[in-house]
Design a protein around this motif. Structure first.
Motif, PDB file in Angstrom:
ATOM      1  N   ASP A  53       0.813  -1.211   0.000  1.00 49.81           N
ATOM      2  CA  ASP A  53       0.000   0.000   0.000  1.00 49.81           C
ATOM      3  C   ASP A  53       0.849   1.265   0.000  1.00 49.81           C
ATOM      4  O   ASP A  53       0.428   2.306  -0.496  1.00 49.81           O
ATOM      5  CB  ASP A  53      -0.914   0.028   1.232  1.00 49.81           C
ATOM      6  N   THR A  54       2.082   1.173   0.543  1.00 50.64           N
ATOM      7  CA  THR A  54       2.902   2.368   0.707  1.00 50.64           C
ATOM      8  C   THR A  54       4.150   2.426  -0.165  1.00 50.64           C
ATOM      9  O   THR A  54       4.794   3.456  -0.237  1.00 50.64           O
ATOM     10  CB  THR A  54       3.346   2.493   2.175  1.00 50.64           C
ATOM     11  N   ALA A  55       4.512   1.300  -0.826  1.00 50.05           N
ATOM     12  CA  ALA A  55       5.780   1.308  -1.567  1.00 50.05           C
ATOM     13  C   ALA A  55       5.832   0.207  -2.614  1.00 50.05           C
ATOM     14  O   ALA A  55       5.025  -0.725  -2.604  1.00 50.05           O
ATOM     15  CB  ALA A  55       6.939   1.132  -0.592  1.00 50.05           C
ATOM     16  N   TYR A  56       6.805   0.341  -3.505  1.00 47.78           N
ATOM     17  CA  TYR A  56       7.225  -0.732  -4.409  1.00 47.78           C
ATOM     18  C   TYR A  56       8.553  -1.248  -3.861  1.00 47.78           C
ATOM     19  O   TYR A  56       9.369  -0.463  -3.390  1.00 47.78           O
ATOM     20  CB  TYR A  56       7.459  -0.220  -5.836  1.00 47.78           C
ATOM     21  N   GLU A  57       8.757  -2.560  -3.930  1.00 44.87           N
ATOM     22  CA  GLU A  57      10.028  -3.135  -3.505  1.00 44.87           C
ATOM     23  C   GLU A  57      10.564  -4.009  -4.621  1.00 44.87           C
ATOM     24  O   GLU A  57       9.844  -4.827  -5.172  1.00 44.87           O
ATOM     25  CB  GLU A  57       9.869  -3.956  -2.226  1.00 44.87           C
ATOM     26  N   LEU A  58      11.840  -3.818  -4.936  1.00 43.18           N
ATOM     27  CA  LEU A  58      12.509  -4.610  -5.966  1.00 43.18           C
ATOM     28  C   LEU A  58      13.625  -5.411  -5.317  1.00 43.18           C
ATOM     29  O   LEU A  58      14.352  -4.895  -4.471  1.00 43.18           O
ATOM     30  CB  LEU A  58      13.120  -3.710  -7.044  1.00 43.18           C
ATOM     31  N   PHE A  59      13.736  -6.668  -5.719  1.00 43.33           N
ATOM     32  CA  PHE A  59      14.802  -7.551  -5.267  1.00 43.33           C
ATOM     33  C   PHE A  59      15.508  -8.059  -6.515  1.00 43.33           C
ATOM     34  O   PHE A  59      14.913  -8.791  -7.308  1.00 43.33           O
ATOM     35  CB  PHE A  59      14.237  -8.730  -4.469  1.00 43.33           C
ATOM     36  N   ALA A  60      16.755  -7.646  -6.712  1.00 47.07           N
ATOM     37  CA  ALA A  60      17.515  -8.027  -7.898  1.00 47.07           C
ATOM     38  C   ALA A  60      18.640  -8.974  -7.503  1.00 47.07           C
ATOM     39  O   ALA A  60      19.387  -8.698  -6.570  1.00 47.07           O
ATOM     40  CB  ALA A  60      18.093  -6.795  -8.578  1.00 47.07           C
ATOM     41  N   GLU A  61      18.737 -10.094  -8.225  1.00 49.58           N
ATOM     42  CA  GLU A  61      19.812 -11.064  -7.977  1.00 49.58           C
ATOM     43  C   GLU A  61      21.064 -10.618  -8.728  1.00 49.58           C
ATOM     44  O   GLU A  61      21.076 -10.581  -9.952  1.00 49.58           O
ATOM     45  CB  GLU A  61      19.410 -12.454  -8.461  1.00 49.58           C
ATOM     46  N   LEU A  62      22.108 -10.297  -7.982  1.00 46.76           N
ATOM     47  CA  LEU A  62      23.374  -9.873  -8.572  1.00 46.76           C
ATOM     48  C   LEU A  62      24.535 -10.575  -7.862  1.00 46.76           C
ATOM     49  O   LEU A  62      25.418  -9.927  -7.294  1.00 46.76           O
ATOM     50  CB  LEU A  62      23.526  -8.349  -8.481  1.00 46.76           C
ATOM     51  N   PRO A  63      24.553 -11.901  -7.893  1.00 50.51           N
ATOM     52  CA  PRO A  63      25.639 -12.609  -7.209  1.00 50.51           C
ATOM     53  C   PRO A  63      26.976 -12.370  -7.904  1.00 50.51           C
ATOM     54  O   PRO A  63      27.038 -12.227  -9.121  1.00 50.51           O
ATOM     55  CB  PRO A  63      25.226 -14.080  -7.309  1.00 50.51           C
ATOM     56  N   GLY A  64      28.026 -12.299  -7.108  1.00 52.14           N
ATOM     57  CA  GLY A  64      29.357 -12.110  -7.662  1.00 52.14           C
ATOM     58  C   GLY A  64      29.729 -10.670  -7.927  1.00 52.14           C
ATOM     59  O   GLY A  64      30.824 -10.385  -8.374  1.00 52.14           O
ATOM     60  N   PHE A  65      28.826  -9.739  -7.662  1.00 51.25           N
ATOM     61  CA  PHE A  65      29.119  -8.316  -7.833  1.00 51.25           C
ATOM     62  C   PHE A  65      29.424  -7.694  -6.474  1.00 51.25           C
ATOM     63  O   PHE A  65      28.938  -8.148  -5.439  1.00 51.25           O
ATOM     64  CB  PHE A  65      27.918  -7.575  -8.442  1.00 51.25           C
ATOM     65  N   TYR A  66      30.218  -6.648  -6.495  1.00 49.72           N
ATOM     66  CA  TYR A  66      30.433  -5.804  -5.323  1.00 49.72           C
ATOM     67  C   TYR A  66      29.534  -4.590  -5.467  1.00 49.72           C
ATOM     68  O   TYR A  66      29.196  -4.181  -6.588  1.00 49.72           O
ATOM     69  CB  TYR A  66      31.890  -5.352  -5.230  1.00 49.72           C
ATOM     70  N   LYS A  67      29.161  -3.995  -4.348  1.00 53.28           N
ATOM     71  CA  LYS A  67      28.238  -2.856  -4.430  1.00 53.28           C
ATOM     72  C   LYS A  67      28.830  -1.698  -5.222  1.00 53.28           C
ATOM     73  O   LYS A  67      28.103  -0.917  -5.822  1.00 53.28           O
ATOM     74  CB  LYS A  67      27.767  -2.419  -3.050  1.00 53.28           C
ATOM     75  N   GLU A  68      30.160  -1.609  -5.294  1.00 52.43           N
ATOM     76  CA  GLU A  68      30.807  -0.552  -6.070  1.00 52.43           C
ATOM     77  C   GLU A  68      30.618  -0.753  -7.576  1.00 52.43           C
ATOM     78  O   GLU A  68      30.790   0.187  -8.348  1.00 52.43           O
ATOM     79  CB  GLU A  68      32.309  -0.500  -5.751  1.00 52.43           C
ATOM     80  N   GLN A  69      30.247  -1.935  -7.995  1.00 53.13           N
ATOM     81  CA  GLN A  69      30.030  -2.232  -9.413  1.00 53.13           C
ATOM     82  C   GLN A  69      28.581  -1.992  -9.843  1.00 53.13           C
ATOM     83  O   GLN A  69      28.244  -2.176 -11.010  1.00 53.13           O
ATOM     84  CB  GLN A  69      30.387  -3.694  -9.701  1.00 53.13           C
ATOM     85  N   ILE A  70      27.727  -1.585  -8.902  1.00 50.19           N
ATOM     86  CA  ILE A  70      26.288  -1.447  -9.161  1.00 50.19           C
ATOM     87  C   ILE A  70      25.886   0.021  -9.060  1.00 50.19           C
ATOM     88  O   ILE A  70      26.295   0.720  -8.141  1.00 50.19           O
ATOM     89  CB  ILE A  70      25.472  -2.289  -8.163  1.00 50.19           C
TER      90      ILE A  70
END
Length: 148
Positions: A53-70
């Motif tokens: 009711d209050t938000a959209y939530e996305l869950f993306a599978e990105l195994p093997g990546f570092y957060k600096e690459q995203i």
């Protein structure tokens, strides 16, 4: 409104997208739907989207990546873009017997309007990118007029 944007369709493709959306919707309703299995294979990474009711939530599978690459961005045209980059291994002395992990740019784009950009939350843990996009609240100062 939430809508996945395949193949970076944009401004001129809105009409074509509506027709394509109707065709895909019809095909998805049919028994023995082949599109469910094919669509996951065509995308660069898998994403689950839920709406509350209050938000959209996305869950993306990105195994093997570092957060600096995203990179996660949201532009003024209401497009959310998730981009991940993995550099190509350049060592010519390596002889691969099997090479299944891809390198390069991986990107998904979604059309999402009516969100509060200042309250977006993005987290990355154990290969899962979790994005919370709160919906904008209705203007409480709005006056509704009766039609005579």
């Amino acid at each position: 409104m939430f809508r996945a944007v395949p193949f970076h369709l944009r401004e001129n493709a809105e009409r074509g997208y509506d027709v394509l959306e109707k065709v895909l919707s019809y095909a998805a309703e049919q028994s023995l739907n082949p599109l469910g299995k094919v669509s996951g294979a065509l995308s660069s990474f898998k994403v689950d989207v839920i709406e509350t009711d209050t938000a959209y939530e996305l869950f993306a599978e990105l195994p093997g990546f570092y957060k600096e690459q995203i990179t996660v961005s949201y532009d003024d045209d209401n497009y959310l873009r998730i981009k991940a980059q993995r550099a190509e291994a350049v060592d010519a002395s390596i002889k691969y017997l099997c090479r299944e992990r891809k390198s390069g740019d991986f990107e998904r784009t979604f059309y999402i309007d009516g969100i509060d950009k200042k309250a977006v939350n993005v987290a990355f843990e154990n290969g899962i990118l979790h994005i919370v996009l709160p919906k904008q609240k209705e203007d409480e100062n709005r006056t509704v007029f009766d039609i005579e």
